[in-house]
Design a protein around this motif. Structure first.
Motif, PDB file in Angstrom:
ATOM      1  N   PRO A 146       0.831  -1.205   0.000  1.00 20.82           N
ATOM      2  CA  PRO A 146       0.000   0.000   0.000  1.00 20.82           C
ATOM      3  C   PRO A 146       0.867   1.257   0.000  1.00 20.82           C
ATOM      4  O   PRO A 146       1.965   1.238   0.534  1.00 20.82           O
ATOM      5  CB  PRO A 146      -0.773  -0.115   1.319  1.00 20.82           C
ATOM      6  CG  PRO A 146       0.054  -0.984   2.192  1.00 20.82           C
ATOM      7  CD  PRO A 146       0.936  -1.824   1.310  1.00 20.82           C
ATOM      8  N   HIS A 147       0.364   2.308  -0.572  1.00 22.26           N
ATOM      9  CA  HIS A 147       1.023   3.626  -0.568  1.00 22.26           C
ATOM     10  C   HIS A 147       2.515   3.521  -0.817  1.00 22.26           C
ATOM     11  O   HIS A 147       3.330   3.806   0.042  1.00 22.26           O
ATOM     12  CB  HIS A 147       0.784   4.333   0.774  1.00 22.26           C
ATOM     13  CG  HIS A 147      -0.654   4.613   0.977  1.00 22.26           C
ATOM     14  ND1 HIS A 147      -1.277   5.705   0.440  1.00 22.26           N
ATOM     15  CD2 HIS A 147      -1.610   3.917   1.621  1.00 22.26           C
ATOM     16  CE1 HIS A 147      -2.555   5.669   0.754  1.00 22.26           C
ATOM     17  NE2 HIS A 147      -2.785   4.600   1.464  1.00 22.26           N
ATOM     18  N   ALA A 188       2.051   7.421   5.710  1.00 24.53           N
ATOM     19  CA  ALA A 188       2.264   8.709   5.054  1.00 24.53           C
ATOM     20  C   ALA A 188       3.508   8.667   4.163  1.00 24.53           C
ATOM     21  O   ALA A 188       3.638   9.487   3.249  1.00 24.53           O
ATOM     22  CB  ALA A 188       2.402   9.797   6.109  1.00 24.53           C
ATOM     23  N   GLY A 189       4.406   7.747   4.400  1.00 23.69           N
ATOM     24  CA  GLY A 189       5.590   7.672   3.540  1.00 23.69           C
ATOM     25  C   GLY A 189       6.601   6.683   4.075  1.00 23.69           C
ATOM     26  O   GLY A 189       6.511   6.236   5.223  1.00 23.69           O
ATOM     27  N   VAL A 226       4.681   5.320  -1.928  1.00 20.07           N
ATOM     28  CA  VAL A 226       5.485   6.548  -2.046  1.00 20.07           C
ATOM     29  C   VAL A 226       6.769   6.395  -1.239  1.00 20.07           C
ATOM     30  O   VAL A 226       6.735   6.175  -0.024  1.00 20.07           O
ATOM     31  CB  VAL A 226       4.702   7.770  -1.492  1.00 20.07           C
ATOM     32  CG1 VAL A 226       5.514   9.052  -1.712  1.00 20.07           C
ATOM     33  CG2 VAL A 226       3.347   7.848  -2.131  1.00 20.07           C
ATOM     34  N   ARG A 250      -2.645   5.872   8.941  1.00 18.58           N
ATOM     35  CA  ARG A 250      -2.441   5.766   7.490  1.00 18.58           C
ATOM     36  C   ARG A 250      -0.950   5.918   7.214  1.00 18.58           C
ATOM     37  O   ARG A 250      -0.286   6.751   7.846  1.00 18.58           O
ATOM     38  CB  ARG A 250      -3.227   6.902   6.837  1.00 18.58           C
ATOM     39  CG  ARG A 250      -3.243   6.954   5.346  1.00 18.58           C
ATOM     40  CD  ARG A 250      -4.158   8.105   4.875  1.00 18.58           C
ATOM     41  NE  ARG A 250      -3.840   9.385   5.504  1.00 18.58           N
ATOM     42  CZ  ARG A 250      -2.812  10.167   5.161  1.00 18.58           C
ATOM     43  NH1 ARG A 250      -1.984   9.804   4.208  1.00 18.58           N
ATOM     44  NH2 ARG A 250      -2.607  11.325   5.781  1.00 18.58           N
ATOM     45  N   ARG A 294      -5.701   0.964   9.165  1.00 18.86           N
ATOM     46  CA  ARG A 294      -6.403   2.259   9.236  1.00 18.86           C
ATOM     47  C   ARG A 294      -7.133   2.448  10.570  1.00 18.86           C
ATOM     48  O   ARG A 294      -7.097   3.485  11.180  1.00 18.86           O
ATOM     49  CB  ARG A 294      -7.436   2.359   8.106  1.00 18.86           C
ATOM     50  CG  ARG A 294      -6.842   2.577   6.740  1.00 18.86           C
ATOM     51  CD  ARG A 294      -6.349   4.004   6.629  1.00 18.86           C
ATOM     52  NE  ARG A 294      -5.793   4.277   5.320  1.00 18.86           N
ATOM     53  CZ  ARG A 294      -6.479   4.836   4.326  1.00 18.86           C
ATOM     54  NH1 ARG A 294      -7.731   5.176   4.494  1.00 18.86           N
ATOM     55  NH2 ARG A 294      -5.899   5.066   3.177  1.00 18.86           N
TER      56      ARG A 294
END
Ligand SMILES: Cc1cc2nc3c(=O)[nH]c(=O)nc-3n(C[C@H](O)[C@H](O)[C@H](O)COP(=O)(O)OP(=O)(O)OC[C@H]3O[C@@H](n4cnc5c(N)ncnc54)[C@H](O)[C@@H]3O)c2cc1C
Length: 461
Positions: free
Chosen positions: A165-166, A341-342, A168, A339, A227
């Motif tokens: 997930p995510h 964030a990075g 980034v 969540r 989450r």
């Protein structure tokens, strides 16, 4: 007729069992399994005795019309890890998943050995990389390039490892610190007993991984993140509660479903009956309720209700929950809500930035390893498995619009990129989640397999 089944986990094995009972003279079943192990599949190959079934033994028969088949096998086998004396007549027992894998392998082997010679099963320990249509059949291309012809193909390729997930910043993280396949024991074995570990997800896969680490005496900090930061609930004895949510009795809106379920739970509680009985009473209608929903309502369910549904519907065995509670009480395991964030690199591994649920400043968690336990990936748009890629690239299949699997029609034929059903290529099991929603657990898959076999061969032989 030559029927190719791609994958011999529960879905492929169970379909083979049903076909062996019904197929007419001259049928050949080509059963492909890339691992070379026929029956257990991903879910039931585990060697850890702590990995228990999350469904009572009473509900795990391979045969829909012979519900006590698995119980009888267990009682007769009297395995040390599942002694007959500990399995009550009610079947309310959670036995190791590896034992269930042995049951599937043994049941399949026995059915093949005792099958009438009219039906032949050819086991092929090969990976299928592509399926192509010909005028009146299919061609399967195997890893290595060989081609095999059949009249129809069934994709029973099952569960895919989770996607990150995510992502980034994930490219900055040393790849060997990211464990993408939580079911790969060898990779999990890299984690040292004092390593800090972040586990993404708080569902049953996380429970599996944490249980293995706990059993190994893990001392490092384990942080499980999702989450909402809610773990799966725990099984308890249930009482029978009448099915109350037939699709025709309720408006096809998620809000209406939720209202009815909440009302029913309150009514049951007033009679001293636990919510679990009510949730289990939805089961006969779950697929119908999903199918009745228009796409916008399905999206609403996925956004708002899915996390709640997952933790209440897919529960863990009490013994497993006790182990998890011990790790929490010892301070080894922490559950965090937030969540991602990075991502970044930390001196000895990974730095993950977490935006806590409910607001507040981002926190950075450092760990030697991150394990992805966000659940089997059903978003076929991003899968790289050769079979799935070639089906999509050739337009023989298309992902469903909600990212829940492959698009199939009522007959379980794949729907191609042109919107037309492929008459000779079918999918069964988890890839058909978009159509049924609940098509993960054994009771749902065996029902689907039996119905499919009956459609193919309606007349008993
Ligand atoms: C960890 C886990 C635990 C679970 N526990 C329970 C439980 O306790 N009770 C319950 O009711 N349900 C449980 N489930 C859900 C359910 O039983 C499984 O999802 C079910 O076993 C699915 O079976 P399957 O054959 O479709 O998939 P899989 O088990 O994933 O098997 C698919 C098989 O196909 C093979 N394959 C894939 N692609 C190819 C190819 N191209 N060529 C050849 N072979 C291929 C794979 O090697 C694999 O063996 C669990 C699921 C998981 C993941």
């Amino acid at each position: 007729m030559r029927i190719a089944i791609i994958g011999a986990g529960f879905t492929g094995a169970q379909l083979t069992l049903e076909l062996l009972r019904r197929a007419p003279r001259g049928t050949t079943i080509l059963l492909f399994e890339r691992s070379g192990i026929f029956g257990p599949g991903l879910a039931y190959s585990t060697v850890h005795a702590d990995h228990l079934l999350n469904v009572r033994a009473a509900n795990m028969s391979a045969f829909e019309d012979d519900p006590s088949h698995f119980l009888r096998w267990l009682w007769a086998r009297n395995e040390p890890a599942a002694p007959a004396a500990e399995i009550p007549p009610s079947g309310h027992a959670f036995v190791p998943r590896g034992i269930y894998g042995a049951y599937l392998a043994a049941t399949l082997a026995e059915a093949e050995a005792t099958a009438h010679p009219r039906v032949v099963v050819e086991r092929l320990a090969q990976a299928v990389e592509a399926v192509d249509e010909t005028g009146d059949g299919v061609f399967l291309r195997l890893a290595g390039g060989a081609e095999i012809a059949a009249d129809l193909a069934v994709v029973a390729a099952g569960n895919n490892p989770p996607l990150w997930p995510h992502p980034v910043g994930i490219e900055d993280v040393p790849a060997d610190r990211l464990i993408g396949d939580p079911w790969d024991d060898a990779t999990l074995g890299r984690i040292g007993p004092d390593d800090a570990v972040i586990v993404l997800g708080t569902g049953l896969t996380t429970v599996d991984v944490v249980t293995v680490l706990g059993r190994r005496g893990h001392r490092g900090r384990i942080t499980a993140i999702s989450r909402r930061g809610r773990l799966s609930r725990v099984h308890d004895q249930t009482r029978s509660w009448p099915p109350f949510l037939a699709p025709e009795s309720v408006e096809p809106r998620i809000a209406a479903y939720v209202r009815r379920v909440r009302g029913e739970i309150a009514r049951a509680a007033a009679e001293g009956i636990d919510w679990r009985s009510v949730i289990d009473a939805i089961r006969p209608h779950t697929q119908g309720l999903w199918r009745a929903l228009p796409e916008a309502e399905r999206r609403r369910f996925l956004r708002h209700v899915r996390p709640w549904w997952e933790i209440h519907r897919h529960r863990m065995a009490p013994q497993v929950a006790a182990g998890i509670e011990r790790l929490i009480a010892a301070g080894t395991l922490t559950i965090a809500a937030g969540r991602i964030a990075g991502w970044g690199r930390a001196p000895d591994g990974v730095a993950l930035r977490l935006a806590p649920r409910g607001g507040g400043a981002e926190i950075t968690l450092a760990a030697a390893y991150v394990v992805n336990c966000t659940g089997a990936s059903v978003d076929y748009r991003h899968l790289t498995a050769p079979l799935i890629r070639t089906l999509l690239d050739q337009g023989l299949a298309r992902p469903d619009p909600l990212g829940l699997g492959l698009d199939v029609n009522d007959r379980l034929q794949l729907v191609g990129a042109d919107g037309k059903a492929r008459p000779r290529i079918f999918a069964l099991g988890p890839p058909t989640k978009s159509m049924f929603w609940e098509i993960t657990a054994v009771p749902d898959i065996r029902k689907q397999g039996r119905a499919f076999a009956l459609r193919l061969f309606p007349n008993p032989v």
